[in-house]
Write a protein that holds these residues in place. Structure first.
Motif, PDB file in Angstrom:
ATOM      1  N   LEU A  52       0.689   7.490  -8.947  1.00  0.00           N
ATOM      2  CA  LEU A  52       1.847   7.887  -8.151  1.00  0.00           C
ATOM      3  C   LEU A  52       1.480   8.005  -6.682  1.00  0.00           C
ATOM      4  CD1 LEU A  52       4.816   8.677  -8.152  1.00  0.00           C
ATOM      5  CD2 LEU A  52       4.127  11.017  -8.638  1.00  0.00           C
ATOM      6  N   PHE A  53       0.292   8.526  -6.391  1.00  0.00           N
ATOM      7  CA  PHE A  53      -0.173   8.614  -5.010  1.00  0.00           C
ATOM      8  C   PHE A  53      -0.258   7.232  -4.376  1.00  0.00           C
ATOM      9  CE2 PHE A  53      -3.897   8.248  -2.218  1.00  0.00           C
ATOM     10  CZ  PHE A  53      -3.448   9.005  -1.152  1.00  0.00           C
ATOM     11  N   ALA A  54      -0.873   6.294  -5.072  1.00  0.00           N
ATOM     12  CA  ALA A  54      -1.008   4.931  -4.541  1.00  0.00           C
ATOM     13  C   ALA A  54       0.356   4.268  -4.360  1.00  0.00           C
ATOM     14  CB  ALA A  54      -1.896   4.104  -5.468  1.00  0.00           C
ATOM     15  N   ALA A  55       1.262   4.495  -5.299  1.00  0.00           N
ATOM     16  CA  ALA A  55       2.589   3.887  -5.211  1.00  0.00           C
ATOM     17  C   ALA A  55       3.383   4.441  -4.033  1.00  0.00           C
ATOM     18  CB  ALA A  55       3.351   4.120  -6.515  1.00  0.00           C
ATOM     19  N   ARG A  56       3.355   5.741  -3.845  1.00  0.00           N
ATOM     20  CA  ARG A  56       4.148   6.308  -2.744  1.00  0.00           C
ATOM     21  C   ARG A  56       3.529   5.973  -1.397  1.00  0.00           C
ATOM     22  NH1 ARG A  56       2.287  11.414  -1.024  1.00  0.00           N
ATOM     23  NH2 ARG A  56       0.725  12.230  -2.431  1.00  0.00           N
ATOM     24  N   LEU A  57       2.217   5.914  -1.302  1.00  0.00           N
ATOM     25  CA  LEU A  57       1.566   5.538  -0.062  1.00  0.00           C
ATOM     26  C   LEU A  57       1.833   4.066   0.272  1.00  0.00           C
ATOM     27  CD1 LEU A  57      -0.198   6.777   2.137  1.00  0.00           C
ATOM     28  CD2 LEU A  57      -2.173   5.895   0.915  1.00  0.00           C
ATOM     29  N   GLY A  58       1.787   3.213  -0.735  1.00  0.00           N
ATOM     30  CA  GLY A  58       2.076   1.794  -0.523  1.00  0.00           C
ATOM     31  C   GLY A  58       3.511   1.548  -0.099  1.00  0.00           C
ATOM     32  N   LEU A  59       4.442   2.249  -0.733  1.00  0.00           N
ATOM     33  CA  LEU A  59       5.847   2.099  -0.365  1.00  0.00           C
ATOM     34  C   LEU A  59       6.096   2.577   1.057  1.00  0.00           C
ATOM     35  CD1 LEU A  59       8.752   1.376  -1.173  1.00  0.00           C
ATOM     36  CD2 LEU A  59       8.996   3.722  -1.973  1.00  0.00           C
ATOM     37  N   LEU A  60       5.460   3.670   1.447  1.00  0.00           N
ATOM     38  CA  LEU A  60       5.617   4.164   2.808  1.00  0.00           C
ATOM     39  C   LEU A  60       5.048   3.173   3.818  1.00  0.00           C
ATOM     40  CD1 LEU A  60       6.485   6.481   4.691  1.00  0.00           C
ATOM     41  CD2 LEU A  60       4.197   7.436   4.385  1.00  0.00           C
ATOM     42  N   ALA A  61       3.887   2.620   3.525  1.00  0.00           N
ATOM     43  CA  ALA A  61       3.279   1.642   4.435  1.00  0.00           C
ATOM     44  C   ALA A  61       4.152   0.398   4.572  1.00  0.00           C
ATOM     45  CB  ALA A  61       1.888   1.264   3.940  1.00  0.00           C
ATOM     46  N   LEU A  62       4.689  -0.095   3.460  1.00  0.00           N
ATOM     47  CA  LEU A  62       5.571  -1.263   3.515  1.00  0.00           C
ATOM     48  C   LEU A  62       6.848  -0.976   4.292  1.00  0.00           C
ATOM     49  CD1 LEU A  62       5.259  -2.794  -0.059  1.00  0.00           C
ATOM     50  CD2 LEU A  62       4.498  -3.781   2.090  1.00  0.00           C
ATOM     51  N   THR A  63       7.374   0.214   4.124  1.00  0.00           N
ATOM     52  CA  THR A  63       8.585   0.589   4.845  1.00  0.00           C
ATOM     53  C   THR A  63       8.335   0.653   6.344  1.00  0.00           C
ATOM     54  OG1 THR A  63       9.378   1.848   2.953  1.00  0.00           O
ATOM     55  CG2 THR A  63      10.356   2.358   5.081  1.00  0.00           C
ATOM     56  N   LEU A  64       7.246   1.295   6.740  1.00  0.00           N
ATOM     57  CA  LEU A  64       6.937   1.382   8.165  1.00  0.00           C
ATOM     58  C   LEU A  64       6.643   0.007   8.748  1.00  0.00           C
ATOM     59  CD1 LEU A  64       4.766   4.639   8.242  1.00  0.00           C
ATOM     60  CD2 LEU A  64       7.172   4.358   8.888  1.00  0.00           C
ATOM     61  N   PHE A  65       6.002  -0.856   7.988  1.00  0.00           N
ATOM     62  CA  PHE A  65       5.756  -2.216   8.443  1.00  0.00           C
ATOM     63  C   PHE A  65       7.070  -2.974   8.627  1.00  0.00           C
ATOM     64  CE2 PHE A  65       5.010  -6.739   7.583  1.00  0.00           C
ATOM     65  CZ  PHE A  65       4.121  -7.015   8.603  1.00  0.00           C
ATOM     66  N   GLY A  66       7.985  -2.792   7.691  1.00  0.00           N
ATOM     67  CA  GLY A  66       9.291  -3.440   7.815  1.00  0.00           C
ATOM     68  C   GLY A  66      10.073  -2.931   9.009  1.00  0.00           C
ATOM     69  N   LEU A  67       9.998  -1.639   9.270  1.00  0.00           N
ATOM     70  CA  LEU A  67      10.713  -1.079  10.413  1.00  0.00           C
ATOM     71  C   LEU A  67      10.123  -1.556  11.734  1.00  0.00           C
ATOM     72  CD1 LEU A  67      11.415   2.583   9.249  1.00  0.00           C
ATOM     73  CD2 LEU A  67      13.052   0.716   9.502  1.00  0.00           C
ATOM     74  N   VAL A  68       8.812  -1.727  11.782  1.00  0.00           N
ATOM     75  CA  VAL A  68       8.198  -2.207  13.013  1.00  0.00           C
ATOM     76  C   VAL A  68       8.593  -3.656  13.281  1.00  0.00           C
ATOM     77  CG1 VAL A  68       5.926  -3.254  12.615  1.00  0.00           C
ATOM     78  CG2 VAL A  68       6.154  -1.494  14.284  1.00  0.00           C
ATOM     79  N   GLN A  69       8.903  -4.402  12.233  1.00  0.00           N
ATOM     80  CA  GLN A  69       9.364  -5.778  12.417  1.00  0.00           C
ATOM     81  C   GLN A  69      10.759  -5.806  13.037  1.00  0.00           C
ATOM     82  OE1 GLN A  69       7.244  -8.349  11.891  1.00  0.00           O
ATOM     83  NE2 GLN A  69       5.812  -6.708  11.406  1.00  0.00           N
TER      84      GLN A  69
END
Length: 97
Positions: A52-69
């Motif tokens: 769960l830790f890895a999943a929530r951290l990965g989702l947050l990183a992908l979201t922030l990457f998408g927002l920076v785009q």
């Protein structure tokens, strides 16, 4: 050879709205999953908690990457939405069980 993507320019108002809504939604999910993570660790389910830790951290990183785009304002609004969701969940959960 250059790697340039020709993305359409999104208005600042739209960036602000997209960032805030996405940040709040992902923040709510992220901090809810953090609460579940605490409960899993308390029960001794370490493997589930690590997943769960890895999943929530990965989702947050992908979201922030998408927002920076989308743009810098979308990223800042997303961070603000994330913090607003954190405050909301802290008030809702309180001191916990």
């Amino acid at each position: 050879m250059t790697l340039s993507m020709h993305l359409p320019v999104i208005s600042l108002t739209l960036q602000l709205c997209i960032g805030a809504v996405v940040g709040a939604a992902v923040g709510y999910g992220y901090f809810s999953a953090l609460w579940w993570n605490v409960l899993l660790m308390d029960r001794g389910a370490t493997a589930g908690a690590l997943f769960l830790f890895a999943a929530r951290l990965g989702l947050l990183a992908l979201t922030l990457f998408g927002l920076v785009q989308i743009g810098a304002l979308a990223l800042l609004a997303g961070a603000a939405g994330l913090l607003a969701a954190r405050r909301l969940l802290i008030k809702r959960i309180g001191d916990g069980p």
